[in-house]
Design a protein around this motif. Structure first.
Motif, PDB file in Angstrom:
ATOM      1  N   SER A  88       0.839  -1.194   0.000  1.00  0.00           N
ATOM      2  CA  SER A  88       0.000   0.000   0.000  1.00  0.00           C
ATOM      3  C   SER A  88       0.870   1.238   0.000  1.00  0.00           C
ATOM      4  O   SER A  88       2.003   1.222   0.468  1.00  0.00           O
ATOM      5  CB  SER A  88      -0.889   0.032   1.248  1.00  0.00           C
ATOM      6  N   ASP A  89       0.302   2.327  -0.485  1.00  0.00           N
ATOM      7  CA  ASP A  89       0.976   3.621  -0.453  1.00  0.00           C
ATOM      8  C   ASP A  89      -0.092   4.701  -0.343  1.00  0.00           C
ATOM      9  O   ASP A  89      -1.268   4.450  -0.610  1.00  0.00           O
ATOM     10  CB  ASP A  89       1.818   3.822  -1.711  1.00  0.00           C
ATOM     11  N   VAL A  90       0.325   5.900   0.039  1.00  0.00           N
ATOM     12  CA  VAL A  90      -0.604   7.019   0.188  1.00  0.00           C
ATOM     13  C   VAL A  90      -0.014   8.239  -0.514  1.00  0.00           C
ATOM     14  O   VAL A  90       1.205   8.455  -0.477  1.00  0.00           O
ATOM     15  CB  VAL A  90      -0.912   7.304   1.681  1.00  0.00           C
ATOM     16  N   HIS A  91      -0.880   9.006  -1.171  1.00  0.00           N
ATOM     17  CA  HIS A  91      -0.477  10.219  -1.887  1.00  0.00           C
ATOM     18  C   HIS A  91      -1.541  11.282  -1.676  1.00  0.00           C
ATOM     19  O   HIS A  91      -2.707  10.966  -1.430  1.00  0.00           O
ATOM     20  CB  HIS A  91      -0.331   9.951  -3.394  1.00  0.00           C
ATOM     21  N   VAL A  92      -1.140  12.549  -1.809  1.00  0.00           N
ATOM     22  CA  VAL A  92      -2.076  13.663  -1.725  1.00  0.00           C
ATOM     23  C   VAL A  92      -1.946  14.490  -2.995  1.00  0.00           C
ATOM     24  O   VAL A  92      -0.835  14.848  -3.396  1.00  0.00           O
ATOM     25  CB  VAL A  92      -1.804  14.558  -0.496  1.00  0.00           C
ATOM     26  N   ASP A  93      -3.076  14.810  -3.612  1.00  0.00           N
ATOM     27  CA  ASP A  93      -3.075  15.697  -4.769  1.00  0.00           C
ATOM     28  C   ASP A  93      -2.882  17.126  -4.259  1.00  0.00           C
ATOM     29  O   ASP A  93      -3.725  17.624  -3.507  1.00  0.00           O
ATOM     30  CB  ASP A  93      -4.389  15.572  -5.525  1.00  0.00           C
ATOM     31  N   PRO A  94      -1.796  17.789  -4.637  1.00  0.00           N
ATOM     32  CA  PRO A  94      -1.524  19.116  -4.085  1.00  0.00           C
ATOM     33  C   PRO A  94      -2.539  20.185  -4.505  1.00  0.00           C
ATOM     34  O   PRO A  94      -2.702  21.185  -3.807  1.00  0.00           O
ATOM     35  CB  PRO A  94      -0.128  19.461  -4.604  1.00  0.00           C
ATOM     36  N   SER A  95      -3.238  19.981  -5.615  1.00  0.00           N
ATOM     37  CA  SER A  95      -4.192  20.999  -6.053  1.00  0.00           C
ATOM     38  C   SER A  95      -5.568  20.830  -5.420  1.00  0.00           C
ATOM     39  O   SER A  95      -6.269  21.813  -5.192  1.00  0.00           O
ATOM     40  CB  SER A  95      -4.302  21.007  -7.576  1.00  0.00           C
ATOM     41  N   THR A  96      -5.966  19.598  -5.114  1.00  0.00           N
ATOM     42  CA  THR A  96      -7.305  19.369  -4.545  1.00  0.00           C
ATOM     43  C   THR A  96      -7.277  18.984  -3.071  1.00  0.00           C
ATOM     44  O   THR A  96      -8.285  19.115  -2.389  1.00  0.00           O
ATOM     45  CB  THR A  96      -8.030  18.246  -5.302  1.00  0.00           C
ATOM     46  N   GLY A  97      -6.146  18.459  -2.604  1.00  0.00           N
ATOM     47  CA  GLY A  97      -6.078  17.940  -1.240  1.00  0.00           C
ATOM     48  C   GLY A  97      -6.660  16.545  -1.111  1.00  0.00           C
ATOM     49  O   GLY A  97      -6.707  15.995  -0.011  1.00  0.00           O
ATOM     50  N   TYR A  98      -7.117  15.952  -2.224  1.00  0.00           N
ATOM     51  CA  TYR A  98      -7.670  14.610  -2.168  1.00  0.00           C
ATOM     52  C   TYR A  98      -6.566  13.634  -1.774  1.00  0.00           C
ATOM     53  O   TYR A  98      -5.426  13.751  -2.207  1.00  0.00           O
ATOM     54  CB  TYR A  98      -8.249  14.176  -3.506  1.00  0.00           C
ATOM     55  N   VAL A  99      -6.936  12.648  -0.957  1.00  0.00           N
ATOM     56  CA  VAL A  99      -5.996  11.634  -0.494  1.00  0.00           C
ATOM     57  C   VAL A  99      -6.272  10.353  -1.266  1.00  0.00           C
ATOM     58  O   VAL A  99      -7.423   9.920  -1.376  1.00  0.00           O
ATOM     59  CB  VAL A  99      -6.147  11.384   1.019  1.00  0.00           C
ATOM     60  N   TYR A 100      -5.209   9.763  -1.812  1.00  0.00           N
ATOM     61  CA  TYR A 100      -5.317   8.523  -2.580  1.00  0.00           C
ATOM     62  C   TYR A 100      -4.525   7.431  -1.882  1.00  0.00           C
ATOM     63  O   TYR A 100      -3.355   7.610  -1.580  1.00  0.00           O
ATOM     64  CB  TYR A 100      -4.760   8.710  -3.995  1.00  0.00           C
ATOM     65  N   VAL A 101      -5.189   6.307  -1.630  1.00  0.00           N
ATOM     66  CA  VAL A 101      -4.517   5.128  -1.097  1.00  0.00           C
ATOM     67  C   VAL A 101      -4.543   4.078  -2.188  1.00  0.00           C
ATOM     68  O   VAL A 101      -5.598   3.774  -2.754  1.00  0.00           O
ATOM     69  CB  VAL A 101      -5.207   4.605   0.181  1.00  0.00           C
ATOM     70  N   GLN A 102      -3.371   3.565  -2.497  1.00  0.00           N
ATOM     71  CA  GLN A 102      -3.225   2.522  -3.508  1.00  0.00           C
ATOM     72  C   GLN A 102      -2.881   1.224  -2.800  1.00  0.00           C
ATOM     73  O   GLN A 102      -1.980   1.197  -1.967  1.00  0.00           O
ATOM     74  CB  GLN A 102      -2.125   2.898  -4.488  1.00  0.00           C
TER      75      GLN A 102
END
Length: 159
Positions: free
Chosen positions: A123-137
Motif C-alpha cells: 500500500s501507499d498514500v499520496h495527496v493531490d496538491p491541487s485538490t487535497g484529495y488523499v489517494y490510497v493505492q
C-alpha cells in the motif's frame, strides 16, 4: 534519511544541493525502514519508521537542522510505512494497507485511525496538491485505489 544495521535511523541535510552534507543525527537506534517527506508549503520535514512494532514520527520545523523527539503514532504493526503530507495534514499507512493514520496538526498530537481495506501485499498514500484529495493505492495482485475528498476522514469504495 537512512538506516543501517548498527546505526539506526539517521538524518543528514545539505544546504548546497547535495554538494556537502551535515553530520548525521540519530532519530532512533533501531534499524527501522524510514521514509521522509517535505511539506513545501511550510518546509517542515517529516520522518516516519517502524520501531519494535510501533509507527514512529519525528519532524523538523527548521529545514532539517533539528528534529523532535520521536513520537509513537500507532502500535502493533509490522512491515514498513509510507507517508504523505499536505499542510496541516500528515498521513501514514503501513505496508499492508489496513489502516491509515491521520493527523491534522502538522504531526503534533494524536493520530486518528481510518480503516481502509483488508490486508494487502503493498500500500501507499499520496495527496493531490491541487485538490487535497488523499489517494490510497493497494495491490494484491490487482491494483485498487481508494479516494478521500475530506482529508482522509472517509474513503470511497475501491476503483
Amino acid at each position: 534519511v537512512y538506516h543501517g544495521p548498527s546505526q539506526g535511523v539517521r538524518v543528514v541535510r545539505s544546504l548546497d544541493r547535495g554538494q556537502s552534507f551535515s553530520a548525521s543525527t540519530q532519530l532512533d537506534a533501531t534499524n527501522g525502514e524510514p521514509e521522509v517527506m517535505v511539506d513545501l508549503s511550510n518546509n517542515y520535514v517529516y520522518v516516519t519508521w517502524l520501531s519494535a512494532g510501533n509507527v514512529m514520527l519525528s519532524r523538523s520545523t527548521d529545514h532539517g537542522a533539528t528534529f523532535s523527539a520521536p513520537a509513537t503514532v500507532a502500535g502493533s504493526v509490522s512491515g514498513s510505512v509510507h507517508m504523505a503530507v499536505s499542510n496541516p495534514y500528515v498521513y501514514i499507512i503501513v505496508r499492508n494497507g489496513t489502516n491509515l493514520y491521520v493527523n491534522g496538526a502538522n504531526g503534533v498530537g494524536a493520530f486518528s485511525t481510518v480503516v481502509i481495506d483488508t490486508p494487502r501485499v503493498y500500500s501507499d498514500v499520496h495527496v493531490d496538491p491541487s485538490t487535497g484529495y488523499v489517494y490510497v493505492q493497494d495491490d494484491d495482485p490487482n491494483v485498487l485505489y481508494f479516494v478521500s475528498t475530506n482529508h482522509g476522514q472517509s474513503f470511497s469504495s475501491s476503483h
